[in-house]
Design an enzyme around this catalytic site. Sequence first.
Site, short mmCIF file in Angstrom:
data_model
loop_
_atom_site.label_atom_id
_atom_site.label_comp_id
_atom_site.label_asym_id
_atom_site.label_seq_id
_atom_site.Cartn_x
_atom_site.Cartn_y
_atom_site.Cartn_z
N SER A 1 0.76 -1.22 0.05
CA SER A 1 0.10 0.17 -0.08
C SER A 1 0.93 1.29 -0.08
O SER A 1 2.02 1.19 0.50
CB SER A 1 -1.01 -0.08 1.36
OG SER A 1 -1.62 1.33 1.57
N TYR B 1 -1.83 -0.22 10.91
CA TYR B 1 -2.02 -1.12 9.51
C TYR B 1 -0.80 -0.66 8.65
O TYR B 1 -0.49 -1.88 8.02
CB TYR B 1 -3.33 -0.31 8.76
CG TYR B 1 -3.44 -0.56 7.45
CD1 TYR B 1 -3.75 -2.19 7.03
CD2 TYR B 1 -3.31 -0.06 6.37
CE1 TYR B 1 -3.83 -2.65 5.70
CE2 TYR B 1 -3.43 -0.28 5.17
CZ TYR B 1 -3.71 -1.53 4.75
OH TYR B 1 -3.64 -1.73 3.23
N LYS C 1 1.86 -3.51 6.73
CA LYS C 1 2.44 -3.71 5.30
C LYS C 1 3.69 -3.55 5.10
O LYS C 1 4.61 -4.36 4.48
CB LYS C 1 1.71 -2.57 4.55
CG LYS C 1 0.06 -2.82 4.48
CD LYS C 1 0.00 -4.00 3.59
CE LYS C 1 -1.43 -4.53 3.57
NZ LYS C 1 -1.65 -5.70 2.92
N ARG D 1 -5.38 12.76 -3.54
CA ARG D 1 -5.11 11.44 -3.58
C ARG D 1 -5.19 10.99 -5.16
O ARG D 1 -5.58 11.47 -6.22
CB ARG D 1 -6.17 10.49 -3.04
CG ARG D 1 -6.28 10.54 -1.37
CD ARG D 1 -5.12 10.08 -0.61
NE ARG D 1 -5.35 10.44 0.74
CZ ARG D 1 -4.90 11.58 1.50
NH1 ARG D 1 -4.45 12.61 0.67
NH2 ARG D 1 -5.14 11.63 2.62
P1 NAD Z 1 -11.21 -6.39 1.43
O1 NAD Z 1 -11.08 -6.30 2.91
O2 NAD Z 1 -12.06 -6.21 0.57
O3 NAD Z 1 -10.69 -7.98 1.11
C1 NAD Z 1 -9.80 -8.75 1.90
C2 NAD Z 1 -10.38 -10.29 2.15
O4 NAD Z 1 -9.37 -10.86 2.68
C3 NAD Z 1 -11.75 -10.64 2.47
O5 NAD Z 1 -12.43 -11.43 1.60
C4 NAD Z 1 -11.58 -11.27 3.75
O6 NAD Z 1 -12.69 -12.01 3.97
C5 NAD Z 1 -10.19 -11.91 3.39
N1 NAD Z 1 -9.38 -12.38 4.75
C6 NAD Z 1 -9.26 -11.29 5.58
N2 NAD Z 1 -8.65 -11.98 6.86
C7 NAD Z 1 -8.53 -13.24 6.39
C8 NAD Z 1 -7.93 -14.45 7.01
N3 NAD Z 1 -7.37 -14.12 8.05
N4 NAD Z 1 -7.66 -15.57 6.23
C9 NAD Z 1 -8.56 -15.55 5.06
N5 NAD Z 1 -9.01 -14.61 4.46
C10 NAD Z 1 -8.99 -13.55 5.10
O7 NAD Z 1 -9.76 -5.64 1.03
P2 NAD Z 1 -9.19 -4.99 -0.32
O8 NAD Z 1 -9.65 -3.81 -0.33
O9 NAD Z 1 -9.57 -6.23 -1.31
O10 NAD Z 1 -7.69 -5.34 -0.15
C11 NAD Z 1 -6.92 -6.35 -0.49
C12 NAD Z 1 -5.48 -5.97 -0.15
O11 NAD Z 1 -4.93 -5.04 -0.89
C13 NAD Z 1 -5.18 -6.08 1.37
O12 NAD Z 1 -4.22 -6.62 1.91
C14 NAD Z 1 -5.00 -4.59 1.60
O13 NAD Z 1 -4.64 -4.39 2.73
C15 NAD Z 1 -4.36 -4.19 0.43
N6 NAD Z 1 -4.82 -2.57 0.18
C16 NAD Z 1 -5.85 -2.32 -0.20
C17 NAD Z 1 -6.22 -0.89 -0.43
C18 NAD Z 1 -7.49 -0.37 -0.58
O14 NAD Z 1 -7.67 0.69 -0.92
N7 NAD Z 1 -8.70 -1.26 -0.96
C19 NAD Z 1 -5.22 -0.08 -0.83
C20 NAD Z 1 -3.88 -0.62 -0.60
C21 NAD Z 1 -3.63 -2.13 -0.27
C1 WQD Z 2 -9.42 9.70 0.78
C2 WQD Z 2 -9.40 11.23 1.01
C3 WQD Z 2 -9.86 11.65 3.48
C4 WQD Z 2 -13.48 9.87 3.83
C5 WQD Z 2 -6.86 4.84 2.92
C6 WQD Z 2 -5.70 4.02 3.60
C7 WQD Z 2 -4.81 3.66 2.75
C8 WQD Z 2 -5.43 2.55 1.59
C9 WQD Z 2 -6.31 3.36 0.87
C10 WQD Z 2 -5.41 0.31 2.27
C11 WQD Z 2 -8.70 11.70 2.56
C12 WQD Z 2 -11.06 12.25 2.56
C13 WQD Z 2 -12.51 10.40 3.34
C14 WQD Z 2 -14.67 10.63 4.05
C15 WQD Z 2 -13.34 12.56 3.54
N1 WQD Z 2 -5.89 1.51 2.08
N2 WQD Z 2 -12.19 11.61 3.12
N3 WQD Z 2 -14.41 12.01 3.90
O1 WQD Z 2 -7.00 7.59 3.72
O2 WQD Z 2 -6.10 8.20 1.28
O3 WQD Z 2 -6.34 5.94 2.29
O4 WQD Z 2 -7.39 3.91 1.73
O5 WQD Z 2 -4.18 0.16 2.02
O6 WQD Z 2 -3.92 2.69 3.68
O7 WQD Z 2 -5.16 4.85 4.64
O8 WQD Z 2 -8.13 7.02 1.56
O9 WQD Z 2 -10.62 6.86 0.98
O10 WQD Z 2 -10.24 6.98 3.26
O11 WQD Z 2 -9.54 9.00 1.90
O12 WQD Z 2 -13.25 13.80 3.26
O13 WQD Z 2 -15.73 10.35 4.51
O14 WQD Z 2 -10.99 11.55 1.42
O15 WQD Z 2 -9.52 12.71 4.45
O16 WQD Z 2 -8.26 12.84 2.07
P1 WQD Z 2 -6.98 7.34 2.47
P2 WQD Z 2 -9.64 7.46 2.04
#
Ligand code: NAD
Ligand code: WQD
Length: 334
Positions: free
Chosen positions: A125, A149, A153, A232
């Site tokens: 991330s 969190y 990572k 972002r």
């Molecule tokens: P999500 O929560 O939608 O999906 C995660 C999945 O993992 C779920 O289906 C959940 O049931 C499964 N899971 C969680 N814990 C588990 C466990 N102990 N054993 C088996 N399965 C388990 O999340 P996502 O948005 O799809 O994110 C996927 C990956 O990408 C994560 O590693 C997250 O940290 C990373 N990531 C997400 C974002 C984002 O904004 N969505 C950004 C950066 C990184």
């Molecule tokens: C985006 C912008 C908020 C909600 C997070 C995690 C990051 C990654 C992606 C997993 C910011 C603003 C948000 C709201 C708002 N996840 N905001 N009102 O914080 O960039 O990233 O998700 O890895 O680790 O930190 O994403 O969508 O929460 O926020 O004004 O109700 O929207 O302040 O500027 P963020 P976000």
Amino acid sequence: MSKILLTGGFGYIGSHTASLLSEKNVDFLIYDNFSTSKYSVLERLEKTIGKKINYVDADIKDTERLIEVFSKNNINSVIHFAALKSVRESIIDPIKYYEINVGGTLSLIRAMKKTNIKKLLFSSSATIYGDPEYLPIDENHPLRAINPYGQTKLIVERILRDLVMAEKDWSITSLRYFNPIGAHPLGLIGDDPLRGKTENLMPSIIEVYKGIKPNLEVFGNDYDTKDGTGVRDYIHIMDLAEAHVMSLDYLMGCDGLNIFNIGTGKGITVLELINTFEKVTNSKLPIIIKKRRSGDVAYCYADPSKAKNTLKWKTKRDLNEMCLSAYNFSIMNE
Ligand code: NAD
Ligand code: WQD
């Protein structure tokens, strides 16, 4: 035929990646305990791809189960999506985050070692860049996690770095995602957080649009950005899914640890995203300005040139398409 194991394959990013793998006739097996995704995703994903899905309902912390799954299936690589991702929750219960995100990954690596599977694609991330020292952020930018969190990572990336240093037969790719939003064009799968778990901007916009939440809270309009709100790098989930498919090809022919930013390279403010959503849906959302959310940075956007040059990947979908597809998913799944 060999298969790819998708841990967390029923989640937001995993399910979209699975839909593309299926389109490309790549065989996969999902390993997910449904802890943060709904059981209905199974049926919706099956409808999306038009076939039955092979899956195992189990926890990544269960090393023995993973070993059994690896031994009984012809798996040659793993995409490791499974993790918890709520920044808010990670501050309240950090140990749970270390157990699942770090402990779960160690369990997976142990099972992979035992069964001699050495190809891994990891979901990292952009949060590990912390408050950026320069923009756009490239892969050499210093790393600094600002919440538990993010720490998980960062720790996993360090573990992967040490692993490939010690054992030369691994090929590992870490994709540092920026802010994925939007949904599959058929509208059956999308970002579908469990009730009460919404904290990201697009799912919040959807909840306000649907009247589940009365107002959209904008966290701070006093940043040093063009309209005062946070900037972002929002990336369409299908573009992000494509990055996985292209990384898999790369993973097969490489060794060591390779790291890529996966973003568009374009910074968008909170208000710009809201305005685009309102324009494409012909709506007006009630907004209230709140104080800055603790831990938020003013700017975060990628330099994605390494992924462009090396993986030959680039984004194809614009902000309108991101908003429209998110809207479409929300009305198809009421
Ligand atoms: P999500 O929560 O939608 O999906 C995660 C999945 O993992 C779920 O289906 C959940 O049931 C499964 N899971 C969680 N814990 C588990 C466990 N102990 N054993 C088996 N399965 C388990 O999340 P996502 O948005 O799809 O994110 C996927 C990956 O990408 C994560 O590693 C997250 O940290 C990373 N990531 C997400 C974002 C984002 O904004 N969505 C950004 C950066 C990184
Ligand atoms: C985006 C912008 C908020 C909600 C997070 C995690 C990051 C990654 C992606 C997993 C910011 C603003 C948000 C709201 C708002 N996840 N905001 N009102 O914080 O960039 O990233 O998700 O890895 O680790 O930190 O994403 O969508 O929460 O926020 O004004 O109700 O929207 O302040 O500027 P963020 P976000």
